[in-house]
Design an enzyme around this catalytic site. Structure first.
Site, PDB file in Angstrom:
ATOM      1  N   ARG A  81      43.109  30.293  50.811  1.00 24.45           N
ATOM      2  CA  ARG A  81      43.977  29.296  51.431  1.00 24.45           C
ATOM      3  C   ARG A  81      43.656  27.874  50.981  1.00 24.45           C
ATOM      4  O   ARG A  81      42.501  27.529  50.744  1.00 24.45           O
ATOM      5  CB  ARG A  81      43.855  29.383  52.961  1.00 24.45           C
ATOM      6  N   HIS A 106      47.039  32.449  48.532  1.00 27.13           N
ATOM      7  CA  HIS A 106      47.049  33.273  47.326  1.00 27.13           C
ATOM      8  C   HIS A 106      48.051  32.769  46.282  1.00 27.13           C
ATOM      9  O   HIS A 106      48.724  33.564  45.622  1.00 27.13           O
ATOM     10  CB  HIS A 106      47.343  34.731  47.672  1.00 27.13           C
ATOM     11  N   HIS A 180      42.329  41.720  44.259  1.00 25.05           N
ATOM     12  CA  HIS A 180      42.516  42.013  45.681  1.00 25.05           C
ATOM     13  C   HIS A 180      42.610  43.517  45.947  1.00 25.05           C
ATOM     14  O   HIS A 180      43.391  43.959  46.789  1.00 25.05           O
ATOM     15  CB  HIS A 180      43.773  41.311  46.188  1.00 25.05           C
ATOM     16  N   TYR A 182      41.863  47.012  47.549  1.00 21.39           N
ATOM     17  CA  TYR A 182      41.329  47.583  48.779  1.00 21.39           C
ATOM     18  C   TYR A 182      40.677  48.925  48.437  1.00 21.39           C
ATOM     19  O   TYR A 182      41.311  49.797  47.837  1.00 21.39           O
ATOM     20  CB  TYR A 182      42.439  47.805  49.805  1.00 21.39           C
ATOM     21  N   ASP A 254      37.574  38.664  57.832  1.00 23.78           N
ATOM     22  CA  ASP A 254      38.435  37.972  56.868  1.00 23.78           C
ATOM     23  C   ASP A 254      37.740  36.661  56.559  1.00 23.78           C
ATOM     24  O   ASP A 254      38.263  35.582  56.810  1.00 23.78           O
ATOM     25  CB  ASP A 254      39.844  37.740  57.434  1.00 23.78           C
ATOM     26  N   GLN A 292      34.925  37.022  49.612  1.00 21.36           N
ATOM     27  CA  GLN A 292      35.779  37.155  50.783  1.00 21.36           C
ATOM     28  C   GLN A 292      35.888  38.635  51.118  1.00 21.36           C
ATOM     29  O   GLN A 292      36.370  39.444  50.310  1.00 21.36           O
ATOM     30  CB  GLN A 292      37.170  36.573  50.525  1.00 21.36           C
ATOM     31  N   GLU A 320      36.668  40.443  47.667  1.00 17.81           N
ATOM     32  CA  GLU A 320      37.300  39.483  46.777  1.00 17.81           C
ATOM     33  C   GLU A 320      36.267  38.475  46.275  1.00 17.81           C
ATOM     34  O   GLU A 320      35.883  37.548  46.981  1.00 17.81           O
ATOM     35  CB  GLU A 320      38.424  38.756  47.511  1.00 17.81           C
TER      36      GLU A 320
END
Length: 356
Positions: A81, A106, A180, A182, A254, A292, A320
């Site tokens: 952000r 992003h 990114h 997962y 997060d 992150q 991340e």
């Protein structure tokens, strides 16, 4: 010697053709889409030698433009952000695309994850891979400077996946690139990652406000908090600890961990993720200063994974490797500025193994 092949992967609703690149080494295979320069699949063995999928990806690639956005994708120009969608420059605050309330997330509405990148095979040093390239014009999502970006995925003979990032600009700008993906090491046998163990090589993290932006001040010690992952810790147990930061993030992580071994061009260990039932182990190494960790708190079953199952809350975990959130507005954080004549470089490595 690892191999690389490619094939058509379908057509998006807007008519764009996408292709899939398959990297294969003994025991490990990876698939990369040119849409978003995304890691679409990775299969590795459990303790019995049985390979299975450990990357959470949508069944329909078109979902990458909507409900499954960001999954496995290369994020840019700025991962994470930027507060108020304003970039500080010597001439004042430059407006950026605001796509998360009043902030830029992003890279904006049209970030790198929804672009189709050019792609070409590469093979060197006993590894095979694919290099993906993108030109981001000046003013893209509000960011200054024309940015030339390349992302190279390579798979070694030992089954080690490496991601190398490179960027140059013709005008001063900011760059923060990440992947990114997962992960869910259960290999299809578990719906969430709450039974995974996570260790992060950091003893400080950046606490966040209600907008998930870092609070003023330096990163704070993790000791005595659910964020103390200096030793392996069951994710579900950590998230059960009553904590305001966990609640703000929607019942999970997060947050950015401040890695201690930043600044080197040699990747250092950032995290280790393990799944004891299957025995799978993932080690993440990086040259980046931050990690992150996001535990998929928003997944709600609105898209299907490649097995045709709804992806629900905590269905995957993102590791991340990146710079800190809101760093362009925080001179106390490691800098993300890139000037003409400079080259932005970073590397992240994923190693796959099994527990004893």
């Amino acid at each position: 010697m690892p191999t690389v092949t490619h094939s058509p992967a379908g057509t998006l609703p807007d008519g764009r053709l996408i292709r899939l690149w398959r990297l294969a080494a003994p025991g490990v295979t990876a698939e990369v889409l040119d849409l978003g320069a995304s890691l679409h699949s990775l299969r590795c063995p459990d303790r019995t030698g049985r390979p299975d999928e450990v990357v959470v990806s949508p069944l329909d690639p078109a979902d990458r433009l909507g409900a499954a956005r960001y999954l496995g994708a290369t994020i840019g120009r700025y991962a994470n952000r930027i507060a108020g969608a304003r970039l500080p420059t010597p001439d004042g605050l430059l407006p950026l695309d605001a796509n998360e309330r009043t902030h830029t997330l992003h890279g904006g509405t049209g970030g790198f994850d929804v672009r189709v990148w050019s792609a070409h095979p590469v093979a060197e040093g006993g590894a095979a891979g694919v290099v993906l390239r993108l030109v981001s014009p000046a003013g893209d999502q509000g960011f200054p400077g024309e940015l030339h970006v390349s992302v190279t995925y390579s798979l070694s003979d030992a089954g080690e996946l490496r991601i190398d990032y490179r960027a140059t600009t013709d005008a001063r700008t900011v760059v923060n690139l990440t992947n990114h993906t997962y992960w869910n090491l259960a290999g299809g046998t578990g719906a969430t990652v709450l039974d995974h163990d996570l260790q992060v090589a950091a003893d400080h993290y950046t606490r966040a406000d209600a907008e998930m932006l870092p609070l003023p001040g330096p990163p704070e010690p993790v000791g005595g908090t659910p964020f103390d992952l200096t030793s392996p810790r069951r994710i579900g147990e950590a998230l059960e600890v009553p904590d305001a930061q966990i609640r703000l993030a929607g019942g999970g992580f997060d947050h950015n961990w401040a890695l201690g071994a930043a600044g080197s061009d040699v990747p250092a260990r950032a995290a280790v993720l393990a799944h004891r039932p299957s025995g799978r182990l993932l080690e993440c190494l990086t040259t980046q200063p931050g990690l992150q960790v996001y535990t998929g708190n928003h997944f709600d079953g609105s898209f299907l994974d490649r097995r045709g199952r709804p992806v629900r809350r905590h269905g995957g975990i993102a590791l991340e490797t990146q710079h800190f959130p809101d760093a362009p507005r925080r001179p106390d954080f490691p800098s993300t500025w890139l000037d003409p004549g400079e080259v932005h470089r970073s590397t992240t490595v994923y190693r796959f193994g099994v527990l004893p």
